[in-house]
Write a protein that holds these residues in place. Structure first.
Motif, mmCIF file in Angstrom:
data_model
loop_
_atom_site.group_PDB
_atom_site.id
_atom_site.type_symbol
_atom_site.label_atom_id
_atom_site.label_comp_id
_atom_site.label_asym_id
_atom_site.label_seq_id
_atom_site.Cartn_x
_atom_site.Cartn_y
_atom_site.Cartn_z
ATOM 1 N N UNK A 143 -3.146 6.030 -2.078
ATOM 2 C CA UNK A 143 -3.074 5.769 -0.639
ATOM 3 C C UNK A 143 -1.662 5.820 -0.088
ATOM 4 N N UNK A 144 -0.663 5.893 -0.949
ATOM 5 C CA UNK A 144 0.733 5.838 -0.512
ATOM 6 C C UNK A 144 1.084 6.861 0.572
ATOM 7 N N UNK A 145 0.616 8.115 0.485
ATOM 8 C CA UNK A 145 0.975 9.083 1.539
ATOM 9 C C UNK A 145 0.466 8.724 2.927
ATOM 10 N N UNK A 146 -0.485 7.809 3.008
ATOM 11 C CA UNK A 146 -1.001 7.398 4.311
ATOM 12 C C UNK A 146 -0.054 6.450 5.038
ATOM 13 N N UNK A 147 0.797 5.753 4.298
ATOM 14 C CA UNK A 147 1.634 4.716 4.905
ATOM 15 C C UNK A 147 3.131 4.936 4.662
ATOM 16 N N UNK A 148 3.485 5.809 3.723
ATOM 17 C CA UNK A 148 4.885 6.019 3.365
ATOM 18 C C UNK A 148 5.357 7.329 3.977
ATOM 19 N N UNK A 149 6.605 7.387 4.471
ATOM 20 C CA UNK A 149 7.113 8.623 5.088
ATOM 21 C C UNK A 149 7.030 9.805 4.136
ATOM 22 N N UNK A 150 6.464 10.926 4.571
ATOM 23 C CA UNK A 150 6.328 12.098 3.692
ATOM 24 C C UNK A 150 7.653 12.594 3.131
ATOM 25 N N UNK A 151 8.708 12.553 3.931
ATOM 26 C CA UNK A 151 10.000 13.052 3.457
ATOM 27 C C UNK A 151 10.515 12.202 2.300
ATOM 28 N N UNK A 152 10.218 10.885 2.329
ATOM 29 C CA UNK A 152 10.632 9.992 1.249
ATOM 30 C C UNK A 152 9.807 10.250 -0.010
ATOM 31 N N UNK A 153 8.508 10.491 0.169
ATOM 32 C CA UNK A 153 7.665 10.837 -0.980
ATOM 33 C C UNK A 153 8.155 12.138 -1.607
ATOM 34 N N UNK A 154 8.506 13.098 -0.764
ATOM 35 C CA UNK A 154 9.029 14.354 -1.262
ATOM 36 C C UNK A 154 10.315 14.175 -2.040
ATOM 37 N N UNK A 155 11.161 13.268 -1.571
ATOM 38 C CA UNK A 155 12.421 13.008 -2.277
ATOM 39 C C UNK A 155 12.163 12.433 -3.668
ATOM 40 N N UNK A 156 11.269 11.460 -3.756
ATOM 41 C CA UNK A 156 10.969 10.848 -5.055
ATOM 42 C C UNK A 156 10.315 11.865 -6.002
ATOM 43 N N UNK A 157 9.456 12.718 -5.455
ATOM 44 C CA UNK A 157 8.862 13.763 -6.285
ATOM 45 C C UNK A 157 9.916 14.768 -6.742
ATOM 46 N N UNK A 158 10.874 15.050 -5.874
ATOM 47 C CA UNK A 158 11.958 15.955 -6.243
ATOM 48 C C UNK A 158 12.789 15.360 -7.369
#
Length: 221
Positions: A52-67
């Motif tokens: 559920x994290x992508x529903x509430x967490x900024x996408x750019x921040x998720x992308x950074x952590x995945x990077x």
């Protein structure tokens, strides 16, 4: 429509390819995870929070952590580079991962809710009759919650067309290589080509409307 497509043909084709691969992943992983989340499994709360994290967490921040995780020096990316000599970031696979992560909760959560609301008694009956989890999923759960599955798949694929933040970080926004339709709009605006950006936005809007009407139609079946 021809002028819309001609504005960024490579980006449109790339977005369609990503959506096709993501749809297949959602069919397998989305249904399986929705089913698992409806069951009393260990660490269910943690799994639910991660999905559920992508529903509430900024996408750019998720992308950074995945990077950071999948980059050459990341925990996963470093292993892939050393073992398989393969880099995930700035590739087609990175675009698929970005769209999959962004759309997964839109697929899994409706399926979870549908199972908990209308299929729980049937699942318990199947277990009582000696059916296993996989057999119950295929023969009982999927037929009962098929509308929610279709709705989730529609929303998830639609989300893949509009994904920007995670895609920008993982895919790198390389024109002609990892520039999706949404990123093409972003790039045209930066270049001052507002006419092309408007046409591409109209194209994305048509896709979104098409998915919306498809969802409404399927909901009446």
């Amino acid at each position: 429509m021809t002028s819309l497509v001609a504005c960024a043909p490579a980006s449109l084709a790339l977005s369609l390819q990503v959506a096709g691969v993501v749809l297949l992943l959602f069919l397998v992983c989305g249904i399986a995870l929705g089913y698992l989340l409806s069951q009393p499994i260990p660490l269910r709360g943690l799994l639910d929070a991660i999905i559920s994290l992508p529903l509430v967490f900024p996408p750019i921040a998720i992308g950074f952590f995945l990077l950071m995780a999948f980059g050459r020096h990341g925990a996963i990316g470093g292993w892939l580079h050393q073992t398989l000599d393969w880099e995930l970031v700035f590739s087609f696979q990175a675009l698929v991962l970005a769209s999959f992560v962004a759309g997964l909760p839109l697929v899994a959560k409706p399926i979870q809710s549908a199972i908990e609301g209308s299929a729980r008694d049937l699942i318990e009956a199947a277990y009582t009759l000696g059916k296993g989890r996989m057999e119950t999923l295929i023969l009982v759960v999927i037929p009962v919650v098929r509308r929610s599955i279709v709705a989730g798949l529609t929303l998830g694929v639609g989300r893949s067309f509009g994904e920007v933040g995670i895609t920008l970080m993982l895919g790198g926004n390389i024109i002609g290589s990892t520039e999706t339709l949404s990123l093409a709009i972003y790039n045209r605006v930066l270049d001052g080509d507002f006419d092309c950006a408007a046409k591409l936005s109209m194209l994305l809007g048509l896709v979104s409307l098409g998915l919306f009407f498809l969802l409404r139609r399927l909901g009446r079946l």
